[in-house]
Design a protein around this motif. Sequence first.
Motif, PDB file in Angstrom:
ATOM      1  N   GLU A  11       0.827  -1.200   0.000  1.00 36.05           N
ATOM      2  CA  GLU A  11       0.000   0.000   0.000  1.00 36.05           C
ATOM      3  C   GLU A  11       0.865   1.255   0.000  1.00 36.05           C
ATOM      4  O   GLU A  11       0.556   2.241  -0.677  1.00 36.05           O
ATOM      5  CB  GLU A  11      -0.935  -0.001   1.225  1.00 36.05           C
ATOM      6  CG  GLU A  11      -2.037  -1.018   1.163  1.00 36.05           C
ATOM      7  CD  GLU A  11      -2.919  -0.835  -0.061  1.00 36.05           C
ATOM      8  OE1 GLU A  11      -3.288   0.329  -0.351  1.00 36.05           O
ATOM      9  OE2 GLU A  11      -3.216  -1.834  -0.731  1.00 36.05           O
ATOM     10  N   GLU A  12       1.957   1.216   0.734  1.00 34.54           N
ATOM     11  CA  GLU A  12       2.860   2.356   0.780  1.00 34.54           C
ATOM     12  C   GLU A  12       3.491   2.617  -0.594  1.00 34.54           C
ATOM     13  O   GLU A  12       3.598   3.766  -1.038  1.00 34.54           O
ATOM     14  CB  GLU A  12       3.950   2.101   1.833  1.00 34.54           C
ATOM     15  CG  GLU A  12       4.977   3.206   1.970  1.00 34.54           C
ATOM     16  CD  GLU A  12       4.370   4.516   2.441  1.00 34.54           C
ATOM     17  OE1 GLU A  12       4.908   5.583   2.066  1.00 34.54           O
ATOM     18  OE2 GLU A  12       3.351   4.478   3.165  1.00 34.54           O
ATOM     19  N   GLU A  13       3.888   1.532  -1.253  1.00 32.68           N
ATOM     20  CA  GLU A  13       4.492   1.686  -2.585  1.00 32.68           C
ATOM     21  C   GLU A  13       3.476   2.193  -3.593  1.00 32.68           C
ATOM     22  O   GLU A  13       3.813   2.987  -4.483  1.00 32.68           O
ATOM     23  CB  GLU A  13       5.086   0.342  -3.050  1.00 32.68           C
ATOM     24  CG  GLU A  13       6.042   0.456  -4.218  1.00 32.68           C
ATOM     25  CD  GLU A  13       7.244   1.336  -3.905  1.00 32.68           C
ATOM     26  OE1 GLU A  13       7.635   2.129  -4.796  1.00 32.68           O
ATOM     27  OE2 GLU A  13       7.771   1.248  -2.781  1.00 32.68           O
ATOM     28  N   ARG A  14       2.248   1.772  -3.476  1.00 32.73           N
ATOM     29  CA  ARG A  14       1.203   2.264  -4.376  1.00 32.73           C
ATOM     30  C   ARG A  14       0.968   3.760  -4.181  1.00 32.73           C
ATOM     31  O   ARG A  14       0.770   4.500  -5.149  1.00 32.73           O
ATOM     32  CB  ARG A  14      -0.089   1.495  -4.141  1.00 32.73           C
ATOM     33  CG  ARG A  14      -0.068   0.088  -4.752  1.00 32.73           C
ATOM     34  CD  ARG A  14      -1.285  -0.698  -4.346  1.00 32.73           C
ATOM     35  NE  ARG A  14      -1.325  -1.999  -5.039  1.00 32.73           N
ATOM     36  CZ  ARG A  14      -2.105  -3.019  -4.694  1.00 32.73           C
ATOM     37  NH1 ARG A  14      -2.905  -2.889  -3.620  1.00 32.73           N
ATOM     38  NH2 ARG A  14      -2.090  -4.135  -5.366  1.00 32.73           N
ATOM     39  N   ARG A  15       0.979   4.190  -2.945  1.00 27.97           N
ATOM     40  CA  ARG A  15       0.830   5.620  -2.694  1.00 27.97           C
ATOM     41  C   ARG A  15       2.006   6.407  -3.284  1.00 27.97           C
ATOM     42  O   ARG A  15       1.831   7.495  -3.837  1.00 27.97           O
ATOM     43  CB  ARG A  15       0.710   5.884  -1.185  1.00 27.97           C
ATOM     44  CG  ARG A  15      -0.650   5.521  -0.600  1.00 27.97           C
ATOM     45  CD  ARG A  15      -0.823   6.085   0.812  1.00 27.97           C
ATOM     46  NE  ARG A  15       0.065   5.444   1.759  1.00 27.97           N
ATOM     47  CZ  ARG A  15      -0.244   4.351   2.466  1.00 27.97           C
ATOM     48  NH1 ARG A  15      -1.432   3.780   2.302  1.00 27.97           N
ATOM     49  NH2 ARG A  15       0.627   3.832   3.308  1.00 27.97           N
TER      50      ARG A  15
END
Length: 587
Positions: free
Chosen positions: A251-255
């Motif tokens: 999720e962090e990488e997607r953000r």
Amino acid sequence: MSTTLTFNRLFVSSELHGACFYNEFSPGANIISGRNTSGKSSLILSLLYTFGINDIKESLSEILSYQPTFRVDFSKTAEGKEDKYSIIRTQRSIYIKEPTGKVVPFHGINADNSAEHIALKEYVRGLVGFTLQLEQKGELKPAPLESMFLPYYISQSVGWVYLRESFSNLQYYKGFKDDYLDYYLGVSNSFDRVEHRQLTKRRDNLSADINNLRRYGKRAEFQFAKLADEAFGAQAEEYIESYIEISSSLEEERRKYINLCNKLSLLQNHYKILKRTKSNIKKQSYNDVDRCPACTQILTYSLEGLYSYYQKYNDTVELESHITEQLTDKKSEIHTSSKKITSISNEISKNYGALTSKSVDGVTFDQWISNKANAALYRKMQADIETFENELERIKSSLDSMITEKETLTKRTNKETEFKRVFVKNMSQLELQPLTDSRYLDLYKISSFPRQGVELHKTVMAYHFALNFLIANSKSAHRLPFLLDAILKEDIDETNLNVILSFIGKNLPADTQAFISISEHIKDETRADEALNPLERIKVSEIKDIYFPENSKLIYIGEGKLERSFLSQPLDNHQEIYIDTVNIIAV
């Protein structure tokens, strides 16, 4: 030994109108009579108002419009010793003349929260030994003056309908009824009442919370979540922590990817504008009619000075090169982030795919995950129940350790038994049907009565006389005159009239004064054929002789003939007390 106050005389004077009221009182029963609206209630209210009771101002508004001075001469008896005082109230001040002749003034007493009124309250409390404390905003504070008179005053307006509401500002104190009754009945409650109430409230709240959590936890979705959690629990817990960690990194990488794409879009727009600007600068002319290098809009003035200033800080070619480098870097970062997202997604699929395809008793991992929040909430509820139960046990133990509270409850029960005996006897004398519900018999439970009209009037009367009897027997609280305003209702019949008068005459307190108001319109002559109701046929002088003790005194307002006649006596006829009053307040 309790303190007793006796009112000796009342003097209300209006220098502005040259009028006054003056009368001396009997130490026994004082029967106040006159026409409706003659001023019978004004006499009783004047006694209260003189002592600093501001709650009744509105009811005295007509009298106060005369700008009067109120004076009550009274005796204080304590431990067999009698001392004489005078208390005088003007528009803004109260003066108390002590037995020694010393005058104690209080200026600015029209607001209960003023410094002077608070000082007056402390003085009067000390004078009669009134020590009641009431809880307000979590603190015990000295009770207001109204509560000093409350058990001894039944107002005409609401006193014969609602209990403890002859004054309007007392029900805002927490636990008022219990503290009030405890004080006047001599029930010791010296334990920390604030702490006890806080513990009791917390105990009740905890019990309610525990019941609610148990009831809520029985709902179907929580039971399903519990079963699914048990089915997957052993295998899922091995994966769940690392699964949550890697899912968070995804999720962090997607953000991060989305943020990079947004920055790239801004750079691209900037680059397009810069290219257009660079192209148009080459075509720029300086002939008083220029075009904007960005949008080619015709400008009716020269831009030479403006572009000269701009190009000192930003060379268009250098800026284009700088943005080109940023575009290249951002595209590279986006590519790297996209590859990382793909890698993490593949790792989740590879390492956790087996669990997601697993099914136990028809419940899949996805369903378990969907209900995981309910399962966690269910476990949280169970933990809260355990925590609350432990706290509840500690609170119950603390309450049980308050031995004084147990003794207080025992004493209250004893007082309730005594009250019930007297109350039931009073109702019998007033020819009332007996009450059977404990809500209307147990003193600390009573808030109202399920009756109307004359029946309610007589029931409230039986209550107040029973309470007064108990206070007298307790010998722990001060004793004040019993002030009964308008003891007869307008719709009363002949039978109830005699019953009420007989009851009051037989049950007046023997240790204090009483002030009883009864309406009578004295007419010069009455037509033989005139139909009169029982109240209109009343002759208060006859009532006094038939029903009341020998030392009773009859006081007519306006000679029983005039309306609004409280201040109807000429002030010139009472110059001695008037001059003495003026001398007292001239300090």
